[in-house]
Structures are given as C-alpha cells and as structure tokens.
Design an enzyme around this catalytic site. Structure first.
Site, PDB file in Angstrom:
ATOM      1  N   CYS A   1     -55.186 -14.821-109.174  1.00 53.42           N
ATOM      2  CA  CYS A   1     -54.914 -13.503-109.770  1.00 53.42           C
ATOM      3  C   CYS A   1     -54.947 -12.377-108.743  1.00 53.42           C
ATOM      4  CB  CYS A   1     -55.925 -13.208-110.878  1.00 53.42           C
ATOM      5  SG  CYS A   1     -55.942 -14.445-112.193  1.00 53.42           S
TER       6      CYS A   1
ATOM      7  N   ASN B   1     -56.602 -15.501-104.257  1.00 50.52           N
ATOM      8  CA  ASN B   1     -56.745 -16.478-105.329  1.00 50.52           C
ATOM      9  C   ASN B   1     -55.598 -16.326-106.321  1.00 50.52           C
ATOM     10  OD1 ASN B   1     -57.621 -14.003-106.353  1.00 50.52           O
ATOM     11  ND2 ASN B   1     -58.918 -14.990-107.869  1.00 50.52           N
TER      12      ASN B   1
ATOM     13  N   GLU C   1     -57.287 -10.951-107.101  1.00 53.50           N
ATOM     14  CA  GLU C   1     -58.320  -9.925-107.162  1.00 53.50           C
ATOM     15  C   GLU C   1     -59.371 -10.086-106.069  1.00 53.50           C
ATOM     16  OE1 GLU C   1     -58.312 -12.624-109.121  1.00 53.50           O
ATOM     17  OE2 GLU C   1     -60.049 -12.708-110.444  1.00 53.50           O
TER      18      GLU C   1
END
Length: 252
Positions: A169, A167, A171
């Site tokens: 970011c 995604n 994470e």
C-alpha cells in the site's frame, strides 16, 4: 491477548491492550488480529524483498546473456507471471487472499514491457478512446507513484542500507538487501475516538499512542519467522520497524 505473552505483567497488559482495541481507539493490522495467540503467530503485514541476479534471486533482463550457460535469459516478465500465479493460490488462514506488488527501476532494460503490464488495453485502442485510456492510466499511476530517490534521501535508516521498494500500500519504505527481508508491522489509531467537546483529547491520544507502540513493538518479538527466518528475523530484530498510522479524520 496474544500480544501480551512476553510481558512481565501479562494480565495487566492484556487488559490494557484489550481496552484500546475494544473501544476502537487502536486497530492492529489484519494479520495481527487473525493470528495473535496462535502457535504460528505470523503477525506482520508485509514482507519486502530484494531480488538479486543469481539462481536464488533470478532477475535478468530478457535477452541478457547468462554467463554460466551462455544462453539468453527469458527476462523479468516471465518470472512475474509465475509469481502472480503463485500469489493467487495463497491465502491467510483461509480469510484473506495473498497479494504481491513489484517495483522495477526506470533504467531496467525491460521497463517498457513492464509498464505494458499495467496498460494492457492501449494497444487495442486508437484516437479519442486511446487518449482517454492513456489519461486514465496516468492518473492511476500518479495515485500510486513513489520516488525511490526521495525515499532514500529522507530515510531515517540511510546509514544502514538502501530503500529499494515499498510495501503493498506504499505507506512504509524499508531497507532491503540480499541479507535482509524487511517486515512491516502496522496498526492505526482511530482519531474519531479521541474527540471530546469537539476537540482532540490530547491526554487520551497520548495514552493510546503509548499503548499502540508497545503492542507494535511486541509484534516484532512474538512474530513467527518460519518464512525465510534468517533474512526476516535478522531484519526485524535489528531495525524494529513499526508503522503507526491514523484513520477516522472525516468522522472526527
């Protein structure tokens, strides 16, 4: 509280959810905070899609032959510029600008041109300044580096699909395909609110995690799937992916 709408004991759960949020023990993602309780409750953080090589998923390398019309493709970069322009015009409920991240495999024909998109200043520099800028680009690359081979080897869902990207970011990594658009349902536990007498309050920590997971699981059922409903709803209900992170380490 919007996340308690489908609960049997709505009031009881609403109070429980409110308590962990009002004390900042748990913080849902921004879309969940913005949209819970609305008619179109789009509560998820990110959508992960795989772009296929057809009319709906145009992803051809520049110069590649399009068999149906016998002409060359304009390539990935031109379409990325269009996607960037579209994303810049999108905002979430007038509060947050849209954002997009793109992953391209290292074996792709346009990988060098793709990398140039991230290093636009290098061709204007030489000597010491070029070296400094290049080192900076390397450092920035390492901070956001993600290896898909490692992600797939360690994926708990390797029996049902392939991880093609992460995604925004990085994470969370989820399976994607032409039939499935992965959906990120995220939230964070605030570690600093679980410290008592300079120690972790394990009982409170466990209580918060159980409530937070219930809230994240509810996001999946309540979420609005008007954006590509077949691919997003199918993926979210089938795999029920959630990401529960932690913050507040320094304050704790």
């Amino acid at each position: 509280m919007g996340l308690a709408l489908n609960e049997k004991s709505k009031n009881e759960k609403a109070i429980e959810f409110y308590h962990v949020m009002s004390t900042f023990r748990f913080v849902p993602s921004t879309p969940t905070l913005f949209h819970s309780g609305l008619k179109k409750a789009q509560l998820s953080s990110c959508f992960l899609a795989t772009v296929e090589d057809d009319l709906e998923h145009i992803f051809k390398a520049v110069g590649s032959l399009i068999e149906s019309v016998d002409v060359e493709s304009t390539g990935v970069i031109s379409f990325l510029k269009g996607a960037e322009a579209t994303t810049s015009m999108i905002n979430r409920s007038g509060r947050r600008r849209g954002a997009t991240v793109v992953y391209l495999e290292a074996w792709h024909l346009e990988i060098e041109d793709f990398l140039d998109l991230h290093t636009p200043n290098l061709h204007h520099l030489y000597g010491k300044k070029f070296e400094e800028e290049y080192v900076l680009c390397e450092q920035l690359s390492k901070e956001g580096k993600i290896k898909l081979d490692a992600c797939n080897v360690r994926s708990p869902q390797d029996h049902v699909g392939i991880v093609h990207c992460s995604n925004l970011c990085t994470e969370i990594t989820l399976n994607t395909s032409q039939e499935e658009i992965a959906v990120c349902n995220l939230g964070s536990v605030n570690l600093s609110k679980h410290i008592a007498d300079n120690k972790l309050d394990e009982r409170l920590f466990k209580e918060t995690i159980l409530t937070a997971m219930r809230m994240l699981d509810n996001v999946i059922d309540i979420n609005d799937y008007s954006i590509l409903p077949k691919e997003t709803e199918n993926s979210n209900l089938k795999h029920r992916p959630v990401g529960l992170g932690m913050m507040g380490f320094q304050d704790a």
